[in-house]
Structures are given as C-alpha cells and as structure tokens.
Design a protein around this motif. Structure first.
Motif, short mmCIF file in Angstrom:
data_model
loop_
_atom_site.label_atom_id
_atom_site.label_comp_id
_atom_site.label_asym_id
_atom_site.label_seq_id
_atom_site.Cartn_x
_atom_site.Cartn_y
_atom_site.Cartn_z
N ARG A 35 0.83 -1.22 0.00
CA ARG A 35 0.00 0.00 0.00
C ARG A 35 0.86 1.26 0.00
N LEU A 36 1.96 1.22 0.73
CA LEU A 36 2.88 2.35 0.74
C LEU A 36 3.43 2.61 -0.65
N ILE A 37 3.85 1.54 -1.33
CA ILE A 37 4.37 1.67 -2.69
C ILE A 37 3.29 2.23 -3.61
N ASN A 38 2.09 1.68 -3.50
CA ASN A 38 0.99 2.11 -4.35
C ASN A 38 0.67 3.59 -4.15
N ASN A 39 0.66 4.03 -2.87
CA ASN A 39 0.36 5.42 -2.55
C ASN A 39 1.43 6.35 -3.11
N ALA A 40 2.69 5.95 -2.94
CA ALA A 40 3.80 6.77 -3.43
C ALA A 40 3.77 6.88 -4.95
N ARG A 41 3.49 5.76 -5.62
CA ARG A 41 3.44 5.76 -7.09
C ARG A 41 2.28 6.62 -7.59
N SER A 42 1.15 6.53 -6.89
CA SER A 42 -0.03 7.31 -7.31
C SER A 42 0.24 8.80 -7.23
N LYS A 43 0.91 9.22 -6.15
CA LYS A 43 1.21 10.65 -5.98
C LYS A 43 2.22 11.13 -7.00
N CYS A 44 3.11 10.23 -7.39
CA CYS A 44 4.13 10.62 -8.40
C CYS A 44 3.50 10.90 -9.75
N PHE A 45 2.37 10.22 -10.03
CA PHE A 45 1.73 10.36 -11.33
C PHE A 45 0.52 11.27 -11.30
N ASP A 46 0.25 11.90 -10.14
CA ASP A 46 -0.89 12.84 -10.05
C ASP A 46 -0.61 14.08 -10.90
#
Length: 373
Positions: free
Chosen positions: A362-373
């Motif tokens: 979940r941490l990885i997913n959250n970080a990746r999502s914010k990078c592509f926002d």
C-alpha cells in the motif's frame, strides 16, 4: 509493474518458499495486475537446498551415512546431471537439538565425508555442500575422518574426530584417504575466517552451545590443528563457516569456498530475471550484523539493477543495524507488531508477514499514485 519476491527462510517459522507465497498473497491484493515472480532463496545455510529445488528440476535421493551420534542416518542430497548438492544442516543442524542438548564439541560429522565418497563412487563430478546452520565446532575433522583421515595424540592413540579432541591432535594420517576426483565446494553463508575475534569459535560458538570457558581454548585448538594442515587456511574468508567445516573442505578435501548467495543467484539466473524488475522484496528471520556481512538480503541487493528498488521485510531488525541504504536496501520493515514472547512471534509469523506485506504494498501504491498525479 514487475515485482520479484526473494525471501530467505524465517528460521523457526517459515520456509523460504512459504514466505514467498505469503508475500505474493499480500502484494497481489494491492497490485492484482502486477507480474509477480517468486524466487525463494538460501545463502548456504539451512533451506538453501529446498530453495534451489523449487527453481531447478533436481532429483532427491537419500543415502545412509553415520549420524551425529554414530548411528546410521538417512541423509538426503539433490542431484542435477553429474552434480550433487547437500546441506551440513541436514545431518547436524542446530534446530535438531534443544538448548539442553547442544554440545558442539561432541557431535560427529563423519557422515559428510562418507557421503562425498559415495557420491564420487556414483559418478558425481561436482559436489556442493551448504555449510551453514550447523550445531558443531570441529574444524572439519569429522568430515575428514569420513574421507579416511585418522587423528592421533602424542601417545599415538587414535582420537575420535570431534571438536573436544582438537587440542589433542599431534599427527594426521592420510594413508587410507582415496583419490578425490570430484570437485568439492563449500557454499558458505558468512565470510568469517576460521580463527580469531571473527572466527568460528568466538562468533558462532555461543549460539551453538559453546560455554564461555571453552571459546578461547577451542579457537586455539583450531589454530593448532591447521598448523599441521595448512596455516594459511585460518585467514581465508568463509573458512569459519559451519564450525570450521569450510576450512576442512579446503584443507582435507582439496575443495574451494564459494559465497553462498552469489552461488545461488548464479544458479537461479538472477541477473537475467531481475533485469526488468521494478521492486525486489527480500527478507529473513532477523536482520542483524551478520546479514550485513553478505547474507541473502544484502547479497541480492548488491547485485540488483541500479534502477530497481530493494525492500526488506524481516522477522525482526537489530537496533544496531540502521544504514540499510549503504548496502543497497532502500528500507527494512520488521513484521513484529506488538511486544510478546519469541514463541508468540514464531507462531504468528505468517499472519504478521502477510499484514506487513500488505502495508508495504500500500505504501508503494500510494507513493506511485502521488508521483503520477
């Protein structure tokens, strides 16, 4: 996204294969469309053979040899073409003995030498021996006795090939040793030398049951024996593995020492399989100073592609180990969630590992999502 899951075993609780399956379940919940590749590993310690057999089609064979107490013992090995792999820990592994039963100077390892001769007689050309996880400190003289060596004291009395008799050895007789034609390799999970402050007796003796008053004497006895064999062996990296068995494989069996995790990664074609991985998840039971010396998680991290992020999920983490990034690991996550006994931690290892795996994903997913926002 590609995730390579590569745990070692969590000693006392989960095999490397089981840990990999648990982590796959965790990451699949968060990344259902990710390509997840399971590659459980070992680094020369116990469980290495099982990890290799999960990835290579090897034949499992059982052979009768002398056990740790001198009685017949059924010892397994794995065969791949003209190569054989076996583990010292299958014969004299530390988990085989309770704390009350641990007597590292009184356990026989003759069966290891016997198995080498049996394999050679059967046409095996290369023999790989995992030397980690043992309950012994005998400097390899048990294996040597299984090959045909005989050890005598000053009065020319034949000695039993156990660690307790190391200091009594005055003469080594190789009259009954046959020609060793097979290539023999000690696959080590540590780089410790045989003697001294980082040697087999001082570093690993206590966990095997060596008493405080026996440590220095055993270290000196190992030096004494290798003055008769080859005094240069005491300073070879890895020679202290397996209670000095690695030194014995070199000194008595004309073998070579290979670093366990590098050997395993080569066999598993790691460099190719990791080439396009976005994340590599490593892990083991406890991340400590020994881990930093090149055990599985660090060995994997140091060979991982530079663009790949390596994360460790471990049973526990030693408070002295903080600078993971210096070893190629971006972050390390212990799975123990609340105070409790060691038995409780072992019993709940699967639950704790799955929970921690989900949180890391979940941490990885959250970080990746914010990078592509």
């Amino acid at each position: 996204m590609k995730i390579l899951i590569m745990p070692d075993s969590f000693k006392g609780s989960l095999s490397a294969k089981k840990a990999a399956k648990v982590l796959e379940k965790s990451f699949s919940q968060v990344f259902p469309s990710a390509a997840i590749d399971l590659l459980p590993v070992g680094d020369g310690g116990e469980g290495t053979l099982d990890a290799l057999s999960q990835n290579i089609a090897m034949k499992e064979v059982w052979q009768t040899v002398s056990g740790w107490d001198g009685r017949p013992f059924s010892m397994r090995y794995m065969q791949f073409q003209d190569q054989a792999f076996f583990e010292m820990a299958d014969l004299v592994g530390l988990p085989m003995f309770s704390k009350e039963q641990r007597r590292p100077l009184d356990i026989l390892t003759i069966g290891l030498g016997e198995l080498i001769l049996q394999l050679q007689a059967g046409g095996i050309k290369k023999i790989y021996i995992g030397v980690g996880g043992s309950a012994t400190v005998d400097g390899g003289i048990g294996l040597a006795a299984g090959l045909g060596y005989r050890f005598y004291d000053k009065e020319d009395q034949l000695l039993s090939p156990i660690g307790r008799n190391l200091a009594k050895i005055a003469k080594i007789d190789d009259t009954n040793v046959p020609e060793l034609t097979a290539e023999i390799y000690a696959v080590t999970d540590v780089k410790n030398v045989l003697c001294g402050e980082s040697g087999a007796s001082v570093v690993f003796g206590p966990q095997k049951g060596l008493k405080s008053e026996e440590i220095a004497a055993t270290d000196q006895a190992l030096k004494q024996v290798y003055n008769l064999v080859d005094d240069g062996l005491v300073n070879i990296p890895g020679s202290g593995a397996g209670g000095g068995l690695a030194a014995g494989i070199v000194g008595f069996a004309k073998g070579k020492i290979v670093h366990g995790i590098d050997f395993v990664l080569d066999v598993l074609d790691f460099d190719q399989r990791a080439q396009d991985a976005d994340f590599i998840i490593v892990g083991e039971g406890k991340m400590d100073q020994q881990s930093m010396a090149g055990k599985a998680p660090v060995g994997i991290a140091q060979r991982a592609p530079k663009k790949t992020t390596v994360l460790a999920i471990c049973g526990s983490v030693d408070q002295q180990v903080l600078d993971f990034q210096a070893y190629g690991i971006a972050a390390c996550f212990p799975i123990i969630g609340q105070p409790g006994s060691l038995n409780e931690a072992l019993e709940k290892a699967e639950i704790n590992l799955e929970r921690t795996g989900v949180n890391v994903a979940r941490l990885i997913n959250n970080a990746r999502s914010k990078c592509f926002d």
